[in-house]
Design a protein around this motif. Sequence first.
Motif, short mmCIF file in Angstrom:
data_model
loop_
_atom_site.label_atom_id
_atom_site.label_comp_id
_atom_site.label_asym_id
_atom_site.label_seq_id
_atom_site.Cartn_x
_atom_site.Cartn_y
_atom_site.Cartn_z
N GLU A 55 -6.12 -9.15 -1.64
CA GLU A 55 -6.20 -8.65 -2.71
C GLU A 55 -4.80 -7.19 -2.87
O GLU A 55 -4.14 -7.19 -4.17
N GLN A 56 -4.57 -6.94 -2.13
CA GLN A 56 -3.20 -6.05 -1.37
C GLN A 56 -1.72 -6.54 -2.24
O GLN A 56 -1.06 -5.94 -2.77
N ILE A 57 -1.91 -6.94 -1.54
CA ILE A 57 -0.32 -9.10 -1.44
C ILE A 57 -0.83 -9.19 -3.14
O ILE A 57 0.75 -9.24 -3.67
N SER A 58 -1.31 -9.64 -4.01
CA SER A 58 -1.71 -9.96 -5.04
C SER A 58 -0.52 -9.25 -6.19
O SER A 58 -0.11 -9.07 -6.86
N ALA A 59 -1.18 -7.60 -5.69
CA ALA A 59 -1.37 -6.33 -6.15
C ALA A 59 0.43 -6.57 -6.62
O ALA A 59 0.87 -5.61 -6.70
N ALA A 60 1.41 -6.32 -5.33
CA ALA A 60 2.12 -6.14 -4.48
C ALA A 60 3.31 -7.07 -5.01
O ALA A 60 4.09 -6.90 -5.73
N ARG A 61 2.79 -8.41 -5.23
CA ARG A 61 3.32 -9.96 -5.86
C ARG A 61 3.85 -9.28 -7.62
O ARG A 61 4.97 -9.38 -8.07
N ILE A 62 2.68 -8.43 -7.84
CA ILE A 62 2.66 -7.94 -10.02
C ILE A 62 3.25 -6.95 -10.02
O ILE A 62 3.92 -7.07 -10.83
N MET A 63 3.57 -6.37 -8.97
CA MET A 63 4.24 -4.67 -9.19
C MET A 63 6.27 -5.23 -8.70
O MET A 63 6.56 -4.31 -9.06
N MET A 64 6.00 -6.07 -7.93
CA MET A 64 7.72 -6.21 -7.44
C MET A 64 8.12 -6.54 -8.43
O MET A 64 9.23 -6.38 -8.22
N ALA A 65 7.41 -7.24 -10.00
CA ALA A 65 8.72 -7.51 -10.52
C ALA A 65 9.65 -6.49 -11.37
O ALA A 65 10.16 -6.29 -12.57
N GLY A 67 0.42 0.80 -2.21
CA GLY A 67 0.41 1.74 -3.46
C GLY A 67 0.30 0.66 -4.65
O GLY A 67 0.19 1.96 -5.96
N ALA A 68 0.46 -0.40 -4.46
CA ALA A 68 0.19 -1.59 -5.44
C ALA A 68 -0.46 -0.84 -6.12
O ALA A 68 -1.26 -1.25 -7.30
N MET A 69 -1.78 -1.38 -4.99
CA MET A 69 -2.98 -1.35 -5.47
C MET A 69 -3.32 0.09 -6.67
O MET A 69 -3.62 -0.49 -7.21
N MET A 70 -2.82 0.76 -6.02
CA MET A 70 -3.82 2.24 -6.39
C MET A 70 -2.88 2.72 -7.39
O MET A 70 -3.16 2.98 -8.86
N ASN A 71 -1.48 1.76 -8.02
CA ASN A 71 -0.76 2.21 -8.95
C ASN A 71 -1.07 1.74 -10.50
O ASN A 71 -1.40 1.96 -11.17
N GLY A 72 -1.85 0.62 -10.34
CA GLY A 72 -2.50 -0.09 -11.36
C GLY A 72 -3.61 0.60 -11.61
O GLY A 72 -3.94 0.84 -13.24
N TYR A 73 -4.39 1.03 -10.99
CA TYR A 73 -5.82 1.90 -11.53
C TYR A 73 -5.31 3.29 -12.12
O TYR A 73 -5.84 3.22 -12.67
N LEU A 74 -4.30 3.58 -11.76
CA LEU A 74 -3.93 5.05 -12.07
C LEU A 74 -3.57 4.74 -13.32
O LEU A 74 -3.28 5.57 -14.44
N GLN A 75 -3.10 3.97 -13.43
CA GLN A 75 -1.80 3.36 -14.84
C GLN A 75 -2.55 3.03 -15.64
O GLN A 75 -2.70 3.77 -17.41
N LYS A 76 -4.50 2.24 -15.89
CA LYS A 76 -5.00 2.03 -16.51
C LYS A 76 -6.04 3.84 -16.68
O LYS A 76 -6.90 3.47 -17.25
N GLY A 77 -5.83 4.23 -15.70
CA GLY A 77 -6.92 6.01 -15.96
C GLY A 77 -8.35 5.58 -14.90
O GLY A 77 -9.14 6.33 -15.24
N ARG A 78 -7.97 4.63 -14.82
CA ARG A 78 -9.44 4.01 -13.86
C ARG A 78 -9.14 4.53 -12.55
O ARG A 78 -9.33 3.04 -12.07
N PRO A 79 -8.63 5.02 -11.96
CA PRO A 79 -8.21 5.16 -10.39
C PRO A 79 -9.38 4.85 -9.43
O PRO A 79 -10.61 5.00 -9.55
N ARG A 80 -9.22 3.30 -8.93
CA ARG A 80 -10.21 3.42 -7.74
C ARG A 80 -10.45 4.61 -6.69
O ARG A 80 -11.55 4.78 -6.35
N ALA A 81 -9.33 5.29 -6.80
CA ALA A 81 -8.83 6.50 -5.66
C ALA A 81 -9.49 7.47 -5.88
O ALA A 81 -9.75 7.53 -7.73
N ARG A 82 -10.16 8.30 -5.23
CA ARG A 82 -11.00 9.53 -5.73
C ARG A 82 -9.74 11.09 -5.00
O ARG A 82 -9.51 10.67 -3.97
#
Length: 135
Positions: free
Chosen positions: A52-62, A111-126
């Motif tokens: 899941e992390q690697i997939s998110a990083a590939r998307i963010m890398m662009a 960072g890639a995993m958390m970045n996506g959720y923070l941008q959407k306003g629904r962080p998985r992080a607490r």
Amino acid sequence: NKLRLDHKWNFRHHLGPHDMAVTEFGSDQTRFETARKLGYHFTIGKQFGQPEQISAARIMMANCYFDEENCATGITHLEMVRREWSEHLQSYQENYLHNDHSHGASSFLNGAMMNGYLQKGRPRARPVVQVRFPT
């Protein structure tokens, strides 16, 4: 903080890995508590799966731009991420190889995993201020 002020850096979030809640033997404090005392306020993410992390990083890398000179170490860590090979199964494993590069790469992957959720306003992080640490 002096470095941040000298370079006029503005941090929106400090994102920490799941293991910031670990209590250190020498200080009997969590890594989060130590960071808080130094003036850093972290959001701690949950433990994500490596695929899941690697997939998110590939998307963010662009959307990333790296300064080749100042980010050379980090770039090397990312380039050296490898999947673990199993001689017994004669195939690559789902997880990446734990080596000198895995921690540096892992910080970007988290960072890639958390970045996506923070941008959407629904962080998985607490927010850590709401977490009770075991004593």
